[in-house]
Write a protein that holds these residues in place. Sequence first.
Motif, PDB file in Angstrom:
ATOM      1  N   PRO A 148      24.293 -59.769  27.370  1.00 44.22           N
ATOM      2  CA  PRO A 148      25.709 -59.570  27.684  1.00 44.22           C
ATOM      3  C   PRO A 148      26.597 -59.793  26.459  1.00 44.22           C
ATOM      4  O   PRO A 148      26.298 -60.619  25.599  1.00 44.22           O
ATOM      5  CB  PRO A 148      25.994 -60.615  28.759  1.00 44.22           C
ATOM      6  CG  PRO A 148      24.938 -61.642  28.598  1.00 44.22           C
ATOM      7  CD  PRO A 148      23.744 -60.945  28.036  1.00 44.22           C
ATOM      8  N   SER A 149      27.673 -59.046  26.425  1.00 43.07           N
ATOM      9  CA  SER A 149      28.613 -59.193  25.322  1.00 43.07           C
ATOM     10  C   SER A 149      29.463 -60.446  25.544  1.00 43.07           C
ATOM     11  O   SER A 149      29.462 -61.038  26.617  1.00 43.07           O
ATOM     12  CB  SER A 149      29.504 -57.962  25.218  1.00 43.07           C
ATOM     13  OG  SER A 149      30.352 -57.895  26.348  1.00 43.07           O
ATOM     14  N   ALA A 150      30.199 -60.830  24.530  1.00 38.27           N
ATOM     15  CA  ALA A 150      31.061 -62.010  24.638  1.00 38.27           C
ATOM     16  C   ALA A 150      32.118 -61.805  25.727  1.00 38.27           C
ATOM     17  O   ALA A 150      32.448 -62.739  26.463  1.00 38.27           O
ATOM     18  CB  ALA A 150      31.723 -62.291  23.305  1.00 38.27           C
ATOM     19  N   ALA A 151      32.627 -60.593  25.854  1.00 43.76           N
ATOM     20  CA  ALA A 151      33.634 -60.307  26.877  1.00 43.76           C
ATOM     21  C   ALA A 151      33.043 -60.440  28.280  1.00 43.76           C
ATOM     22  O   ALA A 151      33.706 -60.929  29.197  1.00 43.76           O
ATOM     23  CB  ALA A 151      34.200 -58.910  26.674  1.00 43.76           C
ATOM     24  N   GLU A 152      31.794 -60.015  28.455  1.00 44.92           N
ATOM     25  CA  GLU A 152      31.146 -60.132  29.769  1.00 44.92           C
ATOM     26  C   GLU A 152      30.888 -61.592  30.121  1.00 44.92           C
ATOM     27  O   GLU A 152      31.050 -61.994  31.269  1.00 44.92           O
ATOM     28  CB  GLU A 152      29.842 -59.345  29.790  1.00 44.92           C
ATOM     29  CG  GLU A 152      30.037 -57.846  29.776  1.00 44.92           C
ATOM     30  CD  GLU A 152      28.731 -57.097  29.659  1.00 44.92           C
ATOM     31  OE1 GLU A 152      28.581 -56.086  30.345  1.00 44.92           O
ATOM     32  OE2 GLU A 152      27.860 -57.530  28.875  1.00 44.92           O
ATOM     33  N   ILE A 153      30.497 -62.385  29.144  1.00 45.00           N
ATOM     34  CA  ILE A 153      30.268 -63.807  29.385  1.00 45.00           C
ATOM     35  C   ILE A 153      31.576 -64.489  29.755  1.00 45.00           C
ATOM     36  O   ILE A 153      31.650 -65.288  30.694  1.00 45.00           O
ATOM     37  CB  ILE A 153      29.622 -64.461  28.153  1.00 45.00           C
ATOM     38  CG1 ILE A 153      28.216 -63.916  27.947  1.00 45.00           C
ATOM     39  CG2 ILE A 153      29.592 -65.979  28.290  1.00 45.00           C
ATOM     40  CD1 ILE A 153      27.573 -64.340  26.655  1.00 45.00           C
ATOM     41  N   GLU A 154      32.620 -64.153  29.034  1.00 44.12           N
ATOM     42  CA  GLU A 154      33.934 -64.744  29.313  1.00 44.12           C
ATOM     43  C   GLU A 154      34.434 -64.340  30.705  1.00 44.12           C
ATOM     44  O   GLU A 154      34.968 -65.167  31.452  1.00 44.12           O
ATOM     45  CB  GLU A 154      34.934 -64.291  28.252  1.00 44.12           C
ATOM     46  CG  GLU A 154      36.305 -64.926  28.397  1.00 44.12           C
ATOM     47  CD  GLU A 154      37.245 -64.449  27.310  1.00 44.12           C
ATOM     48  OE1 GLU A 154      38.462 -64.402  27.589  1.00 44.12           O
ATOM     49  OE2 GLU A 154      36.770 -64.131  26.198  1.00 44.12           O
ATOM     50  N   ALA A 155      34.251 -63.089  31.078  1.00 46.31           N
ATOM     51  CA  ALA A 155      34.685 -62.629  32.403  1.00 46.31           C
ATOM     52  C   ALA A 155      33.903 -63.317  33.504  1.00 46.31           C
ATOM     53  O   ALA A 155      34.450 -63.644  34.566  1.00 46.31           O
ATOM     54  CB  ALA A 155      34.527 -61.118  32.497  1.00 46.31           C
TER      55      ALA A 155
END
Length: 81
Positions: free
Chosen positions: A70-77
């Motif tokens: 997962p990308s950083a944005a997906e982890i944050e979401a």
Amino acid sequence: MNFTSLSYGAMAEVAAGLALLAAALWLYRRPAPATEEGGERQYGSQGAVILLVIAAILLIHGLGALEYHPSAAEIEAAQMR
């Protein structure tokens, strides 16, 4: 890629991929017999190309290139939920 983190199954998959790659290269470079008197000897084999494709799939899968990261944005979401 850290090769010490590979499982035994992944190591076997990479080893099989390398063996198939070596076989494909050997089969591809082996000269075919001349079909006619004075005919040119050609290189290449359809079987070698198939082995090459299978070896590439085994190596890509064995080295973990198809795993989901997962990308950083997906982890944050996901953390926001």
